[in-house]
Design an enzyme around this catalytic site. Structure first.
Site, PDB file in Angstrom:
ATOM      1  N   SER A 242     -68.852  68.362  19.702  1.00  0.00           N
ATOM      2  CA  SER A 242     -68.065  67.882  20.682  1.00  0.00           C
ATOM      3  C   SER A 242     -66.880  67.444  20.517  1.00  0.00           C
ATOM      4  CB  SER A 242     -68.849  66.360  20.991  1.00  0.00           C
ATOM      5  OG  SER A 242     -68.236  65.841  21.930  1.00  0.00           O
ATOM      6  N   GLY A 243     -65.883  67.422  21.769  1.00  0.00           N
ATOM      7  CA  GLY A 243     -64.601  67.108  21.523  1.00  0.00           C
ATOM      8  C   GLY A 243     -64.306  65.747  21.685  1.00  0.00           C
ATOM      9  N   ASP A 244     -65.447  64.869  21.645  1.00  0.00           N
ATOM     10  CA  ASP A 244     -65.542  63.427  21.837  1.00  0.00           C
ATOM     11  C   ASP A 244     -66.597  62.865  21.005  1.00  0.00           C
ATOM     12  OD1 ASP A 244     -64.625  60.644  22.473  1.00  0.00           O
ATOM     13  OD2 ASP A 244     -63.598  61.524  24.005  1.00  0.00           O
ATOM     14  N   ASP A 245     -66.921  61.410  21.246  1.00  0.00           N
ATOM     15  CA  ASP A 245     -68.022  61.032  20.565  1.00  0.00           C
ATOM     16  C   ASP A 245     -69.421  61.860  20.671  1.00  0.00           C
ATOM     17  OD1 ASP A 245     -66.305  58.914  19.633  1.00  0.00           O
ATOM     18  OD2 ASP A 245     -66.617  57.913  21.508  1.00  0.00           O
ATOM     19  N   SER A 276     -67.829  66.320  15.128  1.00  0.00           N
ATOM     20  CA  SER A 276     -66.702  65.932  16.068  1.00  0.00           C
ATOM     21  C   SER A 276     -65.544  65.489  15.275  1.00  0.00           C
ATOM     22  CB  SER A 276     -67.079  64.692  16.919  1.00  0.00           C
ATOM     23  OG  SER A 276     -66.323  64.307  17.818  1.00  0.00           O
TER      24      SER A 276
END
Length: 467
Positions: A242-245, A276
């Site tokens: 992911s690009g986030d959590d 991540s």
């Protein structure tokens, strides 16, 4: 003779049909009596034809029989382009292993809906939000599953608009189920959501199992799974890039979340693998103004991620994050193993109360290993509102030779602690003084519950589908 030929021809047709149709088993909270295929309602899996009307027609027809033993819609092999559509109760959406649901890249295929009452506004921008690709509200007994079929949000155009500030409303999620009971999302591959991938909100009795979630690591807000103001949730055997959590536990934003007052509680996470580089494996907050309590995470693997477990809060959030239990956590190439921040100062508007201070207490980490970690712990509470009851035991962190951040040439710092209180036991490198050993020379384990949550006692049934 004529009768014989008719029977013979019909027999060949049946044999031909049966040679393609196979009975496949899958696990679900409930099996279904009635079944239909998307192509029965004009669906075309060519990757170009918009199938929103076909999905809506199929679900509308199945709604007539769902109360009689439940209904399931089969998405067969093919590429099925669609805009947003809504699910119904006592219903299963089954996605064949060779089927791909493609999210439309046209904004007009996603109706505008009101902000969540616990947020008060859209998260991307002030105003409304686009309905998720697959939505459901006020449902009982809804299942989204398959033979590892795929849902691809085709989020590239949304990410570009967001980065260029060209969106007037908040991006859609891939799946959002709201105000519902008995929810299952399992055995699927999810790709490239415009924003969050899986968002159960105001739900209870939620099962998320066997998901592969992948998005580019350099795109914003592509969280994997976000249980939000949910009670009794289990997450099992998921792989997330992911690009986030990877998992973000939430419960509302500032004064809106405080007023709505619905916590996320009784959440169990097991056998999660996360990549991540810019965010957390498991984040608690930052929108936690309805409270977060009783989270249990175990058997977690983190690879090339910014932080293992992160607590994000700030003055104005109010509520609490408490009774958090984590064990059997392996971390490889991390910036932080542990990160708590009381200065996450993003607010929906100026109406928040800066005196609404969050309570962070009874945070337990045990039996953890980290390799090639830049900073063992960055634990920063709030002045006058310290984070208390932090316990870390049986943890070994092997520090990297230099910081993961190439812009910083300073040496690796093992611990940074302010405005916290707690204890440690058998932790290397030695924690800061605010986490002093309670009983030096003795082995003390941090708490982890021995009971099971009610959601862990739910046994799935073996169901069949002809695909």
């Amino acid at each position: 003779m004529e009768k014989f030929l008719i029977c013979f021809i019909l027999g060949l047709l049946c044999l031909k049909y049966n040679s393609y149709a196979q009975s496949v088993q899958y696990s679900a909270i409930n099996c279904r009596k009635h079944s239909a295929v998307l192509t029965d309602f004009g669906g075309k899996g060519d990757g170009k034809t918009l199938n929103t009307a076909a999905f809506k027609a199929a679900i509308a027809n199945l709604s007539k029989v769902a109360a009689d033993g439940g209904a399931q819609l089969i998405v067969p092999p093919g590429k099925w382009l669609t805009g947003s559509f809504n699910l119904i109760s006592q219903f299963t959406l089954y996605i064949h292993k060779e089927a791909v649901i493609l999210g439309s890249q046209d904004e007009t295929d996603y109706p505008l809906i009101d902000p969540l009452p616990s947020y008060g506004r859209g998260r991307d921008v002030v105003g409304k939000r686009f309905a998720s690709l697959i939505s459901g509200t006020n449902l009982t007994d809804v299942v989204i599953t398959g033979g590892n079929g795929t849902i691809d949000g085709q989020g590239d155009i949304w990410w570009k608009k967001f980065k260029a500030n060209k969106l007037n409303n908040t991006r859609p999620y891939l799946i959002e189920i709201m105000n519902s009971n008995q929810v299952q999302i399992s055995n699927l591959t999810m790709l490239n959501s415009p924003s969050w991938h899986v968002h159960p909100v105001y739900c209870k009795n939620v099962i998320v199992d066997g998901l592969t979630i992948i998005a580019p690591v350099d795109v914003p807000n592509t969280d994997g799974i976000n249980p939000d103001s949910c009670t009794n949730t289990r997450i099992r055997d998921c792989y997330i890039v992911s690009g986030d959590d990877c998992i973000a536990v939430k419960s509302g934003w500032d004064e809106y979340g405080i007023r709505f007052g619905m916590p996320t509680q009784h959440l169990s996470i097991k056998r999660l693998t996360c990549i991540s580089p810019d965010s957390a494996v498991i984040a608690l907050g930052s929108e936690m103004s309805g409270g977060i309590q009783d989270v249990r995470a175990e058997d977690i693997t983190a690879i090339n991620s910014q932080s293992g477990v992160r607590i994000k809060t700030a003055p104005g959030r109010g509520a609490y994050v408490k009774d958090i239990y984590v064990k059997n956590f392996k971390m490889y190439t991390m910036k932080y193993a542990f990160w708590m921040a009381g200065n996450y100062n993003s607010h929906p508007d100026l109406g928040f109360d800066p005196k609404a201070l969050p309570v962070i207490q009874n945070i337990n980490y045990r039996d953890m290993v980290g390799k090639n970690v830049s900073i063992a712990g960055n634990l920063a509470g709030i002045q006058g509102d310290p984070f208390t009851g932090i316990c870390i035991s049986n943890v070994t962190i092997n520090l990297a030779s230099k910081s993961m951040d190439p812009s910083k040439k300073s040496k690796v710092q093992p611990w940074n602690c302010t405005d916290i209180a707690g204890t440690s036991s058998r932790v290397s490198p030695q924690p800061c003084d605010l986490l002093a050993e309670k009983q030096p020379g003795k082995s003390v384990d941090c708490a982890f519950p021995v009971d099971t949550l009610p959601i862990d006692n739910v046994e799935l049934k073996t169901c069949n589908v002809n695909v």
